[in-house]
Design an enzyme around this catalytic site. Structure first.
Site, PDB file in Angstrom:
ATOM      1  N   GLN A   1      -4.830  -1.599   9.587  1.00  0.00           N
ATOM      2  CA  GLN A   1      -4.668  -2.923   8.987  1.00  0.00           C
ATOM      3  C   GLN A   1      -5.194  -4.006   9.930  1.00  0.00           C
ATOM      4  O   GLN A   1      -4.878  -4.010  11.123  1.00  0.00           O
ATOM      5  CB  GLN A   1      -3.190  -3.174   8.644  1.00  0.00           C
TER       6      GLN A   1
ATOM      7  N   LYS B   1       0.836  -1.208   0.000  1.00  0.00           N
ATOM      8  CA  LYS B   1       0.000   0.000   0.000  1.00  0.00           C
ATOM      9  C   LYS B   1       0.870   1.256   0.000  1.00  0.00           C
ATOM     10  O   LYS B   1       0.602   2.215  -0.729  1.00  0.00           O
ATOM     11  CB  LYS B   1      -0.956  -0.033   1.210  1.00  0.00           C
TER      12      LYS B   1
ATOM     13  N   ASP C   1     -11.041   2.549   3.570  1.00  0.00           N
ATOM     14  CA  ASP C   1     -11.239   1.099   3.497  1.00  0.00           C
ATOM     15  C   ASP C   1     -12.728   0.749   3.400  1.00  0.00           C
ATOM     16  O   ASP C   1     -13.087  -0.398   3.127  1.00  0.00           O
ATOM     17  CB  ASP C   1     -10.680   0.428   4.764  1.00  0.00           C
TER      18      ASP C   1
END
Ligand code: GUN
Length: 295
Positions: free
Chosen positions: A98, A54, A121
């Site tokens: 995460q 990422k 997200d």
């Protein structure tokens, strides 16, 4: 039947190059760069790899990126304080936490603390709820990446029988909503199977399916005898299994037994190089959108 590989790696490169060109234009006259942050807790090898991908993608497209690494012993309160700091950081367009998080932390509580405007997200209740209602929302990256693959390869989904194996909040559930929603891709008839679906029912549904999305985290679960000729296969599994012959000691295995399923499939995503790279690119796309909303 010869199958066609759904090349997520190649497609994500095309998308990243489109975004890179847009960013170059947006920042040509000294404009601020889009800025994504990631919070990574603990030492999980796969999570470290994903976050690295990422951050690298940010650099490639011309974003600023910040990585907050925290020890696995961080308390839930400390982690939520960091989330709130990110919420209030005017220089940050979006950020992610995460997953998975250590056992002593309630992931839902942490996720729900993320401000929906920065939730690139698409994990917060506001974004998930908006998605379900068909309202504008940041879409979760993995299912949105699958939709992008289906769209760009012109795979017909309208009226098709889709089977989703898995009901996780980050893949199974949202992809079932997206595939059954109005739109193209979309308009599919979706069956969701999960840990309480008897195996014989899973086999029955899969054998009738036009499209199967497998997101169980069970290496090589779907085998050739479970699918019909011409099926479209989307494999979301990425389990690391020991491979002493490899330098790094492991290899990535999908939820699909590729050797037996691929010969019957019309289209199939490989692992690696299928869904995984798309997840990263959709996150980048969502961050660009967050940036545009702010300027
Ligand atoms: N863990 C596995 N997939 C994801 C994802 O898409 N986002 C985050 N934040 N964590 C994950």
């Amino acid at each position: 039947m010869p199958h066609q590989l759904l090349n997520g790696k190649e497609l994500s490169q095309v998308l990243k190059d489109e975004i890179k060109a847009e960013v170059a234009e947006l920042t040509a006259y000294g404009g601020r760069q889009p800025h994504l942050a990631a919070i990574l807790v603990g030492e999980d090898g796969a999570s470290q790899t994903y976050v690295n991908h990422k951050m690298k993608a940010c650099e490639y497209v011309g974003f600023r990126s910040t990585l907050f690494r925290r020890d696995a012993s961080i308390s839930q309160e400390e982690l939520i304080a960091l989330v709130k700091k990110c919420n209030n950081d005017a220089e940050l367009d979006g950020f992610i936490v995460q997953l998975p998080l250590p056992k002593h932390i309630d992931a839902d509580t942490v996720i729900h603390a993320i401000s929906p405007e920065k939730d690139v997200d698409g994990f917060t209740p506001i974004n998930i709820g908006s998605m379900v209602l068909g309202l504008p929302a940041y879409l979760p990256a993995t299912p949105a990446g699958i939709m992008e693959i289906l769209g760009r390869y012109n795979i017909e989904t309208s009226g098709k029988k889709c089977v989703v194996l898995g009901r996780s909040n980050i893949v199974g559930r949202p992809i079932s909503v997206m595939l059954s929603g109005k739109g193209n891709p979309g308009n599919a008839t979706v069956t969701v199977c999960h840990s309480r679906t008897p195996k014989e029912d899973i086999i029955k549904y899969c054998r009738e399916a036009d499209i199967i999305v497998v997101a169980l985290g069970k290496p090589e679960f779907l085998t050739g005898d479970m699918v019909r000729e011409g099926v479209v296969i989307i494999d979301v599994g990425t389990t690391r299994v020991d491979a002493p012959d490899r330098k790094r000691g492991w290899r990535l295995v999908g939820d699909v037994h590729f050797e037996s399923v691929a010969p019957k499939a019309s289209y199939i995503t490989p692992v690696p190089g299928g869904v995984g790279p798309m997840t990263v690119t959709i996150l980048i796309k969502n961050t660009l959108e967050a940036y545009r909303r702010k300027i």
